[in-house]
Design a protein around this motif. Structure first.
Motif, short mmCIF file in Angstrom:
data_model
loop_
_atom_site.label_atom_id
_atom_site.label_comp_id
_atom_site.label_asym_id
_atom_site.label_seq_id
_atom_site.Cartn_x
_atom_site.Cartn_y
_atom_site.Cartn_z
N GLY A 187 0.78 -1.23 0.00
CA GLY A 187 0.00 0.00 0.00
C GLY A 187 0.80 1.27 0.00
O GLY A 187 0.24 2.36 -0.09
N SER A 188 2.13 1.18 0.10
CA SER A 188 2.97 2.38 0.10
C SER A 188 3.24 2.84 -1.33
O SER A 188 3.30 2.02 -2.25
N PRO A 189 3.40 4.15 -1.53
CA PRO A 189 3.67 4.67 -2.88
C PRO A 189 5.00 4.14 -3.42
O PRO A 189 6.03 4.23 -2.76
N ARG A 190 4.96 3.59 -4.62
CA ARG A 190 6.17 3.06 -5.26
C ARG A 190 6.07 3.24 -6.77
O ARG A 190 4.97 3.36 -7.33
N LEU A 191 7.23 3.26 -7.42
CA LEU A 191 7.29 3.33 -8.88
C LEU A 191 7.72 1.99 -9.48
O LEU A 191 8.03 1.92 -10.67
N GLU A 192 7.74 0.95 -8.64
CA GLU A 192 8.21 -0.35 -9.11
C GLU A 192 7.37 -0.87 -10.26
O GLU A 192 7.89 -1.37 -11.26
N ASN A 193 6.03 -0.77 -10.13
CA ASN A 193 5.16 -1.29 -11.18
C ASN A 193 5.32 -0.51 -12.48
O ASN A 193 5.24 -1.06 -13.58
N GLY B 263 -4.66 -14.79 -12.32
CA GLY B 263 -3.70 -15.88 -12.28
C GLY B 263 -3.69 -16.57 -10.93
O GLY B 263 -3.70 -15.93 -9.88
N ASP B 264 -3.64 -17.89 -10.95
CA ASP B 264 -3.64 -18.66 -9.71
C ASP B 264 -2.27 -18.69 -9.05
O ASP B 264 -2.15 -18.93 -7.85
N VAL B 265 -1.22 -18.43 -9.85
CA VAL B 265 0.13 -18.55 -9.32
C VAL B 265 0.79 -17.20 -9.14
O VAL B 265 1.37 -16.91 -8.10
N VAL B 266 0.71 -16.35 -10.14
CA VAL B 266 1.44 -15.07 -10.11
C VAL B 266 0.49 -13.89 -10.25
O VAL B 266 0.74 -12.97 -11.00
N ALA B 267 -0.61 -13.92 -9.58
CA ALA B 267 -1.54 -12.80 -9.63
C ALA B 267 -0.88 -11.56 -9.04
O ALA B 267 -0.25 -11.61 -8.00
N ASP B 268 -1.00 -10.44 -9.74
CA ASP B 268 -0.39 -9.19 -9.30
C ASP B 268 -1.34 -8.07 -9.69
O ASP B 268 -1.25 -7.51 -10.79
N ALA B 269 -2.25 -7.74 -8.79
CA ALA B 269 -3.29 -6.75 -9.11
C ALA B 269 -2.71 -5.38 -9.38
O ALA B 269 -3.14 -4.67 -10.29
N ASN B 270 -1.69 -4.98 -8.62
CA ASN B 270 -1.11 -3.65 -8.80
C ASN B 270 -0.44 -3.50 -10.17
O ASN B 270 -0.57 -2.47 -10.82
N PHE B 271 0.27 -4.54 -10.59
CA PHE B 271 0.89 -4.47 -11.91
C PHE B 271 -0.17 -4.45 -13.00
O PHE B 271 -0.02 -3.77 -14.03
N GLY B 272 -1.26 -5.19 -12.80
CA GLY B 272 -2.35 -5.16 -13.77
C GLY B 272 -2.95 -3.78 -13.90
O GLY B 272 -3.29 -3.32 -14.99
#
Length: 280
Positions: free
Chosen positions: A36-42, A240-249
């Motif tokens: 939940g912290s602000p990041r520019l990683e995605n 995805g069941d294995v690598v779900a990544d809502a923030n990247f989506g």
């Protein structure tokens, strides 16, 4: 006078709840990490090779189907309103276009699979009757050009609906007046007709680009993991069941929003220009 604005309130609430608020939430989550912290990683992931490949494929698919769909749709609409064409042809074409432009998703993909798939109706008929198949000519429904063919099914009728009002503004009286003044047919199209229909044709092509760029359901059953598109990549990050990544989506969706926003701005400007020619 102020009470007249009350009629706009339901529409404004609809935009706020179903468009503006979800959009702001998506943008906010696109710039935050899993904690939940602000990041520019995605955002940095947007320039990853796999992501760039998905964007390139989506942009190329959208561009090809927009240009082909725009050209075919404009020619089809012009043929329907040309002098000498029965009036019922225009009515039937408009009705058919309104239906097929909204027929997309899994039913459309299944229809093409049942028709041009490996064991589709047309494929089997060609194999049994002539001993050939579309694959013999290098065509596969599950390739890039196969996907283009599926997209054109709803791109062409959408272009017909968009460009028809501008073609209606090409009155026969204008052509007769230009001819009486000594203009040739080529001069009439170059100096009179094209300036009238150009904004609408360009705007329709831009709209087709945005329409194809955001399409998901029609592509999903046909890709089978052979090549990636941005909408499909977003779906994988959400389900995805294995690598779900809502923030990247949501970061991918933010990139799509930027592309579609530019598309809508161009479309609105071109349609405003086209509307000037349709004013009585």
């Amino acid at each position: 006078m102020r009470l007249s604005w009350l009629g706009v309130v339901p529409f404004a609430l609809f935009l706020l709840v179903f468009l503006i608020f979800p959009l702001l939430l998506l943008v906010a989550r696109a710039f935050e990490g899993g904690d939940g912290s602000p990041r520019l990683e995605n955002v940095h992931h947007l320039v990853a090779p796999d992501t760039l490949k998905a964007y390139r494929t989506s942009l190329l698919l959208s561009l090809v189907t927009a240009l082909l769909g725009g050209a075919l749709g404009a020619l089809l609409a012009f043929a329907a309103i040309a002098r000498g064409t029965p009036h019922w042809v225009r009515n039937q074409l408009t009705t058919l276009s309104a239906v097929t432009a909204n027929l997309a998703g899994v039913p459309l993909a299944f229809a093409f699979i049942a028709t041009l798939g490996t064991n589709g109706l047309v494929t089997v008929l060609l194999r049994n009757a002539f001993g050939v198949t579309p694959a013999d000519a290098g065509f596969s429904l599950y390739s890039f050009w196969g996907l283009c063919l599926v997209y054109l099914y709803f791109q062409v009728p959408l272009m017909v609906l968009v460009v028809s009002p501008s073609l209606d503004s090409l009155r026969h009286e204008s052509e007769e007046a230009a001819t009486s003044l000594g203009a040739t047919s080529a001069a009439y199209w170059r100096q009179v007709a094209l300036p009238v229909i150009r904004p609408s044709v360009l705007g329709g092509t831009v709209l087709l680009f945005g329409n194809a760029f955001g399409a998901h359901s029609a592509a999903y059953p046909l890709t089978s993991g052979q090549f990636s598109l941005v909408p499909l990549l977003i779906g994988q990050t959400q389900t995805g069941d294995v690598v779900a990544d809502a923030n990247f989506g949501e970061t991918l969706a933010f990139g799509m929003i930027v592309v579609l926003a530019v598309t809508l701005v161009l479309y609105a400007g071109l349609m405003r220009t086209a509307a000037k020619w349709r004013r009585p």
